[in-house]
Design a protein around this motif. Structure first.
Motif, PDB file in Angstrom:
ATOM      1  N   LEU A 238       0.796  -1.114   0.043  1.00  0.00           N
ATOM      2  CA  LEU A 238       0.188  -0.028   0.041  1.00  0.00           C
ATOM      3  C   LEU A 238       0.921   1.264  -0.045  1.00  0.00           C
ATOM      4  CD1 LEU A 238      -2.780  -1.019   2.342  1.00  0.00           C
ATOM      5  CD2 LEU A 238      -3.177  -0.338   0.069  1.00  0.00           C
TER       6      LEU A 238
ATOM      7  N   ARG B 185       0.492   4.034  -2.805  1.00  0.00           N
ATOM      8  CA  ARG B 185       0.358   5.432  -2.377  1.00  0.00           C
ATOM      9  C   ARG B 185       1.330   6.501  -3.006  1.00  0.00           C
ATOM     10  NH1 ARG B 185      -0.331   3.572   2.851  1.00  0.00           N
ATOM     11  NH2 ARG B 185      -2.459   2.923   3.167  1.00  0.00           N
TER      12      ARG B 185
ATOM     13  N   LYS C 122      -7.806  -7.124   6.449  1.00  0.00           N
ATOM     14  CA  LYS C 122      -9.025  -7.114   5.701  1.00  0.00           C
ATOM     15  C   LYS C 122      -9.252  -5.731   4.850  1.00  0.00           C
ATOM     16  CE  LYS C 122     -13.949  -8.079   5.869  1.00  0.00           C
ATOM     17  NZ  LYS C 122     -14.543  -6.974   5.093  1.00  0.00           N
ATOM     18  N   ASN C 123      -8.918  -4.671   5.468  1.00  0.00           N
ATOM     19  CA  ASN C 123      -9.244  -3.379   4.822  1.00  0.00           C
ATOM     20  C   ASN C 123      -8.202  -3.169   3.971  1.00  0.00           C
ATOM     21  OD1 ASN C 123     -11.700  -2.998   6.107  1.00  0.00           O
ATOM     22  ND2 ASN C 123     -10.629  -1.538   7.809  1.00  0.00           N
ATOM     23  N   ASP C 124      -6.963  -3.619   4.327  1.00  0.00           N
ATOM     24  CA  ASP C 124      -5.726  -3.418   3.310  1.00  0.00           C
ATOM     25  C   ASP C 124      -5.815  -4.395   1.875  1.00  0.00           C
ATOM     26  OD1 ASP C 124      -4.602  -1.685   5.280  1.00  0.00           O
ATOM     27  OD2 ASP C 124      -3.208  -3.134   6.061  1.00  0.00           O
TER      28      ASP C 124
ATOM     29  N   GLU D  35      -8.792  -5.234   0.879  1.00  0.00           N
ATOM     30  CA  GLU D  35      -9.812  -4.832  -0.133  1.00  0.00           C
ATOM     31  C   GLU D  35      -9.256  -3.575  -0.828  1.00  0.00           C
ATOM     32  OE1 GLU D  35     -12.991  -4.380   2.462  1.00  0.00           O
ATOM     33  OE2 GLU D  35     -13.860  -6.433   1.961  1.00  0.00           O
ATOM     34  N   ASN D  36      -8.396  -2.608   0.005  1.00  0.00           N
ATOM     35  CA  ASN D  36      -7.666  -1.445  -0.842  1.00  0.00           C
ATOM     36  C   ASN D  36      -6.866  -1.851  -2.056  1.00  0.00           C
ATOM     37  OD1 ASN D  36      -9.173   0.382   0.685  1.00  0.00           O
ATOM     38  ND2 ASN D  36      -7.521   0.398   2.281  1.00  0.00           N
ATOM     39  N   ILE D  37      -6.182  -2.934  -1.735  1.00  0.00           N
ATOM     40  CA  ILE D  37      -5.184  -3.411  -2.762  1.00  0.00           C
ATOM     41  C   ILE D  37      -6.077  -3.976  -4.071  1.00  0.00           C
ATOM     42  CG2 ILE D  37      -3.830  -5.234  -3.420  1.00  0.00           C
ATOM     43  CD1 ILE D  37      -2.679  -4.935  -0.497  1.00  0.00           C
TER      44      ILE D  37
ATOM     45  N   MET E 115      -8.930  -3.311  -4.965  1.00  0.00           N
ATOM     46  CA  MET E 115      -9.713  -2.142  -5.678  1.00  0.00           C
ATOM     47  C   MET E 115      -9.022  -1.399  -6.808  1.00  0.00           C
ATOM     48  SD  MET E 115     -12.651  -0.509  -3.098  1.00  0.00           S
ATOM     49  CE  MET E 115     -11.263  -0.242  -1.785  1.00  0.00           C
ATOM     50  N   VAL E 116      -7.616  -1.632  -6.734  1.00  0.00           N
ATOM     51  CA  VAL E 116      -6.656  -0.937  -7.700  1.00  0.00           C
ATOM     52  C   VAL E 116      -6.330  -1.839  -8.664  1.00  0.00           C
ATOM     53  CG1 VAL E 116      -6.121   0.937  -6.010  1.00  0.00           C
ATOM     54  CG2 VAL E 116      -4.463  -0.746  -6.402  1.00  0.00           C
ATOM     55  N   THR E 117      -6.563  -3.117  -8.658  1.00  0.00           N
ATOM     56  CA  THR E 117      -6.187  -4.044  -9.706  1.00  0.00           C
ATOM     57  C   THR E 117      -7.329  -4.337 -10.762  1.00  0.00           C
ATOM     58  OG1 THR E 117      -7.279  -5.948  -8.466  1.00  0.00           O
ATOM     59  CG2 THR E 117      -4.980  -5.273  -7.948  1.00  0.00           C
TER      60      THR E 117
ATOM     61  N   TYR F  72     -14.620 -10.571  -4.344  1.00  0.00           N
ATOM     62  CA  TYR F  72     -13.459 -10.266  -5.315  1.00  0.00           C
ATOM     63  C   TYR F  72     -13.246 -11.342  -6.339  1.00  0.00           C
ATOM     64  CZ  TYR F  72     -13.184  -6.371  -2.188  1.00  0.00           C
ATOM     65  OH  TYR F  72     -13.492  -5.260  -1.565  1.00  0.00           O
TER      66      TYR F  72
END
Length: 368
Positions: free
Chosen positions: A132, A136, A162-164, A166-168, A170-172, A196
């Protein structure tokens, strides 16, 4: 058992694994490789030590091309130790197709990682936080990513990633292939995976078959006061070649290391408060057999695949019956015999009962 050649892997990759003396796929490899090669999304449940790393690395490399100057594969894993271990496995094969790898994890010089990213990287192996950080900064571009692997997905959720994750994700790219490998397929893992993934195929390898076949287990009934003395009696009697001693907390690891070191045992501790450079050195020394006893927490030892560990000592009870299976799976690898001891005080009866129910048999008692 079928041979790797029948799984359709290219000749360069077959040569690379043959040099390592690997000729026949394990059950998880046999069931996963063709599916992954064919671009399917896969949820795989398999214990550490069953060959799951190669189950995803081999078909990923088969599908990659050195001529494409973008990141084609991403492996996300919960700990630095696992990232290092997977990178070691990957480098043994990547050269066969001239593929370049970047390992990105905390505790490693980010400047060196940034410099390497200016080159042509095909596969990134990373822990969530460091990945992440790169995303960024704009130093990692996943726009052309073909395949993402969530390795030890259950542990990543347990550790609060979990949030990390999902954030990863989302940018794939939406059309990427997603592979989820986990030692236990909890409802939380499945929920995240199905959110996902695209029509994932489930591959499940039975745990007991994978883990317990060559392991001789013993129970030492003790008390908290006598436990250290009993541990020393057992390790003096066994004099193992290489052993892992599990403690419940970092503080317990610290205290036991001091006590055993004072008694003259060749031991080192491993847990998350130790600096990354020191942890890497300890693991190198342990793998070279310069250290006989590795005293560790569950999180630090999770996923470590080390040849030659012939004994596991459960100095403290694991938190769950499933954790017990994970712990003892560090030994009895590659057809070799392994020996494990579980130290149980009267207050541990509830957990002991749960473990024996999981095993479907009582653990043989050893009288000291």
């Amino acid at each position: 058992m079928i041979k790797f050649k029948k799984l359709g892997l290219n000749d360069d990759i077959l040569s690379a694994i043959k040099i390592q003396g690997i000729t026949e796929p394990t059950p998880i490899q046999e069931k996963s490789i063709q599916l992954i090669k064919d671009g399917k999304d896969v949820i795989a449940e398999a214990q550490t030590g069953t060959g799951k790393t190669l189950a995803f690395l081999l078909p990923m490399f088969d599908n990659m091309s050195a001529d494409i100057d973008t990141i084609q594969g991403l492996i996300v894993t919960p700990t630095r130790e696992l990232a290092i271990q997977i990178t070691g496995e990957a480098k043994k094969i990547a050269g066969a197709k001239n593929l370049n790898i970047l390992a990105a994890y905390g505790g490693k010089d980010i400047g060196a990682q940034l410099k390497k990213l200016k080159g042509n990287i095909h596969l990134v192996i990373a822990t969530p936080g460091r990945l992440l950080d790169h995303l960024r900064r704009g130093t990692v571009n996943l726009d052309k990513l073909k395949t993402v692997v969530l390795d030890e997905a259950d542990q990543m959720l347990l550790m609060g990633f979990k949030n990390d994750i999902e954030n990863i994700l989302m940018v794939t790219p939406k059309n990427r292939q997603t592979l989820c490998f986990s030692a236990t397929m909890s409802s939380d893992v499945k929920k995240m995976a199905y959110k996902y993934m695209n029509d994932p195929i489930e591959v499940i390898i039975k745990k007991e078959e994978a883990t317990l076949k060559n392991i001789k287990q013993f129970l030492i009934e003790t008390t908290d006061r006598k436990k250290q003395e009993d541990l020393c009696k057992v390790i003096d009697e066994d004099n193992p070649f290489m052993a892992i001693i599990f403690c419940r907390t970092k503080r317990r690891v610290d205290d036991l290391e001091v006590a055993l070191y004072k008694k003259g045992y060749n031991c080192k501790k491993l847990h998350s408060d130790i600096t990354q450079a020191k942890r890497e050195k300890i693991m190198r020394d342990f793998k070279k057999c310069d250290i006989q006893y590795l005293i560790a927490t569950d999180v630090a030892a999770r996923g470590l695949d080390i040849n030659g560990v012939d004994h596991v000592y459960n100095y403290d009870m694991p938190e769950t019956a499933e954790s017990y299976i994970h712990r003892i799976g560090r030994t009895g690898r590659a057809g070799e015999d392994g020996y494990t001891y579980l130290f149980s005080a009267p207050k541990d009866k509830f957990l002991l009962d749960a473990i024996e129910r999981k095993l479907k048999s009582p653990i043989p008692r050893k009288i000291l």
